[in-house]
Design an enzyme around this catalytic site. Structure first.
Site, PDB file in Angstrom:
ATOM      1  N   LYS A  88       0.832  -1.193   0.000  1.00  0.00           N
ATOM      2  CA  LYS A  88       0.000   0.000   0.000  1.00  0.00           C
ATOM      3  C   LYS A  88       0.873   1.252   0.000  1.00  0.00           C
ATOM      4  O   LYS A  88       1.895   1.312   0.682  1.00  0.00           O
ATOM      5  CB  LYS A  88      -0.930   0.042   1.212  1.00  0.00           C
ATOM      6  CG  LYS A  88      -1.869   1.262   1.204  1.00  0.00           C
ATOM      7  CD  LYS A  88      -2.892   1.224   2.311  1.00  0.00           C
ATOM      8  CE  LYS A  88      -2.320   1.711   3.623  1.00  0.00           C
ATOM      9  NZ  LYS A  88      -3.377   1.924   4.638  1.00  0.00           N
ATOM     10  N   GLN A 144     -12.186   9.189  10.204  1.00  0.00           N
ATOM     11  CA  GLN A 144     -11.850   8.027  11.015  1.00  0.00           C
ATOM     12  C   GLN A 144     -12.748   7.891  12.235  1.00  0.00           C
ATOM     13  O   GLN A 144     -13.034   6.776  12.675  1.00  0.00           O
ATOM     14  CB  GLN A 144     -10.384   8.059  11.435  1.00  0.00           C
ATOM     15  CG  GLN A 144      -9.920   6.783  12.136  1.00  0.00           C
ATOM     16  CD  GLN A 144     -10.341   5.504  11.444  1.00  0.00           C
ATOM     17  OE1 GLN A 144     -10.850   4.575  12.077  1.00  0.00           O
ATOM     18  NE2 GLN A 144     -10.149   5.415  10.132  1.00  0.00           N
ATOM     19  N   ASP A 203     -15.006  18.366  18.471  1.00  0.00           N
ATOM     20  CA  ASP A 203     -14.047  18.687  17.423  1.00  0.00           C
ATOM     21  C   ASP A 203     -13.841  20.192  17.450  1.00  0.00           C
ATOM     22  O   ASP A 203     -14.777  20.941  17.774  1.00  0.00           O
ATOM     23  CB  ASP A 203     -14.566  18.238  16.049  1.00  0.00           C
ATOM     24  CG  ASP A 203     -13.470  18.214  14.989  1.00  0.00           C
ATOM     25  OD1 ASP A 203     -13.082  17.110  14.569  1.00  0.00           O
ATOM     26  OD2 ASP A 203     -13.014  19.308  14.575  1.00  0.00           O
ATOM     27  N   GLY A 242      -5.096   8.710  16.304  1.00  0.00           N
ATOM     28  CA  GLY A 242      -4.466   9.826  15.603  1.00  0.00           C
ATOM     29  C   GLY A 242      -2.952   9.799  15.593  1.00  0.00           C
ATOM     30  O   GLY A 242      -2.330  10.243  14.625  1.00  0.00           O
ATOM     31  N   ALA A 243      -2.348   9.299  16.660  1.00  0.00           N
ATOM     32  CA  ALA A 243      -0.878   9.295  16.742  1.00  0.00           C
ATOM     33  C   ALA A 243      -0.331   8.124  15.933  1.00  0.00           C
ATOM     34  O   ALA A 243      -0.180   7.016  16.431  1.00  0.00           O
ATOM     35  CB  ALA A 243      -0.420   9.198  18.193  1.00  0.00           C
ATOM     36  N   ASP A 244      -0.037   8.400  14.662  1.00  0.00           N
ATOM     37  CA  ASP A 244       0.433   7.345  13.763  1.00  0.00           C
ATOM     38  C   ASP A 244       1.694   7.750  13.019  1.00  0.00           C
ATOM     39  O   ASP A 244       2.025   7.191  11.977  1.00  0.00           O
ATOM     40  CB  ASP A 244      -0.667   6.960  12.765  1.00  0.00           C
ATOM     41  CG  ASP A 244      -1.075   8.133  11.880  1.00  0.00           C
ATOM     42  OD1 ASP A 244      -0.641   9.276  12.146  1.00  0.00           O
ATOM     43  OD2 ASP A 244      -1.831   7.907  10.921  1.00  0.00           O
TER      44      ASP A 244
END
Length: 330
Positions: free
Chosen positions: A67, A138, A160, A225-227
């Site tokens: 990917k 997400q 948000d 989120g922390a990727d």
């Protein structure tokens, strides 16, 4: 031989969340049992975003894919998705590209499926309140996933920084099975997370947004989120309080997961990692053991998740006669 070309519009119609959850759960189990090859993802950093390349091979099922996926947080301002991806599904025996398909939907649904698997094994079975910090694409996938495995959820809280994102998320929930659910737009992160049973973070933040003093014992976190290196969403004190910090892959998590910043700053050590989700799925380690445990799942996203879901898309496409055959290799 021809390669099957599957654009995003086709891909969306060829896999359900239930299929994705089952496929991702099997992939995690295969990883824990040593049935996969998966080198760490490779990053290119552009300043305004990044590009990742993710290859893998799942020996069980003979599935292999590569990917290419980006993450550009400012893309919506340009009319583009934050995340875009393409997946090449490969025949392991010959190396032939069986299919080339849009990977953006797969990236979303497999991440939602991973969150569902984590909640299945780590959240309290009677969880009623789920708080979503970040209300983008997400968050929608996480909602679809956790509500498939936890029928006890009755209240959804949303925060948000963009009010329009909150409204769109609430509309999405209303369109996808909100019957019996209480939907609460929160005015702050604190208001959203206090008293919640499950907290799902899906922001691109590089500093903590959820603070330790706001959460109660027994909560489960899906940290999505922390990727990438430098990203974090949780107060490191939450990590220190946690009974179980579970990751999808230790090596990736150390460099780019929710734990990457606290580790680099010496706030926690590598020994704080309880294990990988696949180990729990495979029965090699225990999941939640009491209602008082604080549990954390740090998701960095694995190539095997993409491969497992892409293979379902491909097989369903063949059954339904969907896609365009093209001659890429002569």
């Amino acid at each position: 031989m021809d390669t099957l070309l599957l654009p995003e519009e086709d891909v969306k119609k060829l896999v359900s969340m239930d299929e994705a959850i089952s496929a991702v759960e099997r992939a995690f189990r295969d990883k824990a049992l040593g049935n996969v090859q998966m080198p760490p993802k490779v990053y290119l950093f552009y300043g305004n975003g990044d590009l990742r390349v993710m290859p893998c091979y799942i020996k069980t099922g003979d599935i292999s894919s590569v990917k290419i996926v980006n993450s550009h947080p400012r893309n919506p301002e340009k009319g583009l998705p934050t995340v875009m991806a393409m997946i090449v599904l490969v025949n392991p025996e010959t190396g032939f590209p069986k299919a080339v398909m849009g990977g953006t939907w797969i990236t979303g649904i497999r991440t939602g499926a991973a969150g569902a698997v984590a909640a299945k094994y780590l959240a309290r079975k009677n969880s009623r309140i789920a708080a979503f910090i970040g209300a983008g694409t997400q968050a929608r996938m996480q909602f679809l996933g956790i509500t498939r495995v936890l029928q006890s959820i009755k209240e959804i809280r949303i925060f948000d920084i963009k009010p329009e994102a909150e409204k769109a998320f609430i509309q999405f929930i209303g369109d996808h099975g909100a019957a019996g659910l209480s939907l609460i737009p929160a005015s702050s992160v604190r208001e959203a997370v206090e008293g919640a049973d499950i907290i799902i973070t899906t922001t691109p933040s590089r500093k903590p947004v959820v603070m330790s003093e706001w959460i109660s014992d027994g909560v489960h976190f899906n940290c999505i989120g922390a990727d990438a290196p430098g990203k974090q969403e949780l107060d490191p004190m939450i990590l220190k309080r946690a009974s179980k910090i579970v990751v999808d892959d230790v090596e990736q998590a150390i460099h780019s997961g929710e734990i990457n910043v606290p580790l680099s700053e010496g706030i926690i050590g590598a020994g704080s990692i309880y294990g990988e989700l696949g180990e729990i799925v495979a029965g090699l380690k225990r999941g939640r053991e009491s209602d008082d445990e604080i549990t954390i799942f740090s998701s960095t996203g694995l190539a095997i998740q993409d491969a497992a879901v892409a293979n379902i898309v491909y097989e369903n496409a063949l059954k339904k006669g969907v896609g365009t055959r093209i001659r890429l290799v002569i």
